[in-house]
Design a protein around this motif. Structure first.
Motif, PDB file in Angstrom:
ATOM      1  N   SER A   1       0.793  -1.052   0.319  1.00 37.47           N
ATOM      2  CA  SER A   1       0.022  -0.096   0.140  1.00 37.47           C
ATOM      3  C   SER A   1       1.041   1.424  -0.179  1.00 37.47           C
ATOM      4  O   SER A   1       1.042   1.639   0.532  1.00 37.47           O
ATOM      5  CB  SER A   1      -0.801   0.141   1.286  1.00 37.47           C
ATOM      6  N   CYS A   2       1.737   1.700  -1.090  1.00 36.17           N
ATOM      7  CA  CYS A   2       2.494   2.397  -1.329  1.00 36.17           C
ATOM      8  C   CYS A   2       1.658   3.571  -2.819  1.00 36.17           C
ATOM      9  O   CYS A   2       1.596   2.903  -3.486  1.00 36.17           O
ATOM     10  CB  CYS A   2       3.916   2.410  -1.366  1.00 36.17           C
ATOM     11  N   SER A   3       2.337   4.467  -3.216  1.00 35.94           N
ATOM     12  CA  SER A   3       2.328   4.868  -4.327  1.00 35.94           C
ATOM     13  C   SER A   3       3.458   4.648  -5.422  1.00 35.94           C
ATOM     14  O   SER A   3       4.307   3.629  -5.198  1.00 35.94           O
ATOM     15  CB  SER A   3       2.661   6.445  -4.901  1.00 35.94           C
ATOM     16  N   LEU A   4       2.330   4.336  -6.318  1.00 37.24           N
ATOM     17  CA  LEU A   4       3.439   3.632  -7.508  1.00 37.24           C
ATOM     18  C   LEU A   4       5.226   3.910  -7.449  1.00 37.24           C
ATOM     19  O   LEU A   4       5.919   3.608  -7.723  1.00 37.24           O
ATOM     20  CB  LEU A   4       3.022   3.836  -8.880  1.00 37.24           C
ATOM     21  N   ALA A   5       5.484   5.189  -7.147  1.00 37.67           N
ATOM     22  CA  ALA A   5       6.930   6.038  -7.149  1.00 37.67           C
ATOM     23  C   ALA A   5       7.635   5.153  -6.117  1.00 37.67           C
ATOM     24  O   ALA A   5       8.547   5.838  -6.800  1.00 37.67           O
ATOM     25  CB  ALA A   5       6.574   7.571  -7.386  1.00 37.67           C
TER      26      ALA A   5
END
Length: 237
Positions: free
Chosen positions: A167-171
């Motif tokens: 659960s994190c940003s794609l970046a």
């Protein structure tokens, strides 16, 4: 055309199972048999001493055959494989679970329990999970790629593919880490809060504290490092 049976432990109208069914349509005829409500932490339990109902429902993905079930996720797989899907499914997908299924928590997971039941029924199976947050960037980026990669990738008897999306940003994602082993570390360090209700009765409420340490090469280490974890899991208990 191959037949894909999908289940989960969050309930038949959970966001994750709808997204998984939509992605699976590209790979075959999709059937959904899933609980009528929340069944998290039901593990691999099945209904033996009482019957249960299942009924057709209007599912929000066009062309998907869907049944809600009063039983456990493992029950859903059993009736899906043995009764509902004509001629038996070629694959079972379990998920996308709202919450990781890795490390020691995999033994409690009904997402994993349903997947293990499918493996016991000699059906090729993939379990999918993501963090219990509404951040789907990484899942949306890699879900189709990993279905394509794993759907025909062989498994030994009673094994499943276990995929966890961070659960994190794609970046912030470090990409896919394959061949991850199931961590022997605790995902949560659990304890119980006691509340004495009277001189005989005590109330217990579980409280978990996240573990932020794990060995290299494991599923837990991958998720802690914001990477997609792909590996095999096996349960013969």
């Amino acid at each position: 055309m191959r037949k894909i049976l999908i289940t989960n432990d969050d309930g038949i109208f959970a966001d994750g199972i709808i997204r998984l069914a939509r992605a699976a349509k590209k790979y075959g005829e999709v059937w959904v048999v899933a609980p009528d409500g929340q069944r998290s932490a039901a593990s691999h339990s099945i209904s033996l001493r009482h019957s249960f109902d299942a009924w057709e429902v209007d599912f929000p993905v066009e062309g998907v055959h869907a049944f809600a079930c009063e039983g456990t996720p493992a029950d859903c797989v059993r009736i899906g494989v043995l009764n509902i899907v004509p001629g038996k499914p070629d694959h079972v997908f379990s998920g996308i679970n709202y919450g990781y299924n890795l490390a020691s928590d995999i033994q409690y997971s009904a997402t994993a329990g349903a997947a293990f039941e499918a493996a016991f029924q000699r059906v090729h199976t993939i379990a999918f999970s993501e963090g219990a947050e509404d951040i789907h960037e990484v899942t949306d980026r890699y879900l189709d790629e990993l279905i394509a990669e794993l759907i025909d990738k062989p498994l030994d008897l009673w094994e499943i593919w276990n995929v966890n999306f961070p659960s994190c940003s794609l970046a912030d994602c470090g990409g896919i880490l394959r061949d991850r082993t199931v961590s022997t570390d605790d995902f949560y360090h659990d304890h119980y809060i006691e509340t004495r209700l009277d001189d005989k009765r005590i109330n217990f409420t579980v409280e978990g504290v996240r573990n932020w340490a794990a060995k290299e090469g494991t599923d837990l280490r991958a998720i802690l490092d914001n990477c997609v974890s792909v590996g095999k899991a096996k349960n013969i208990s």
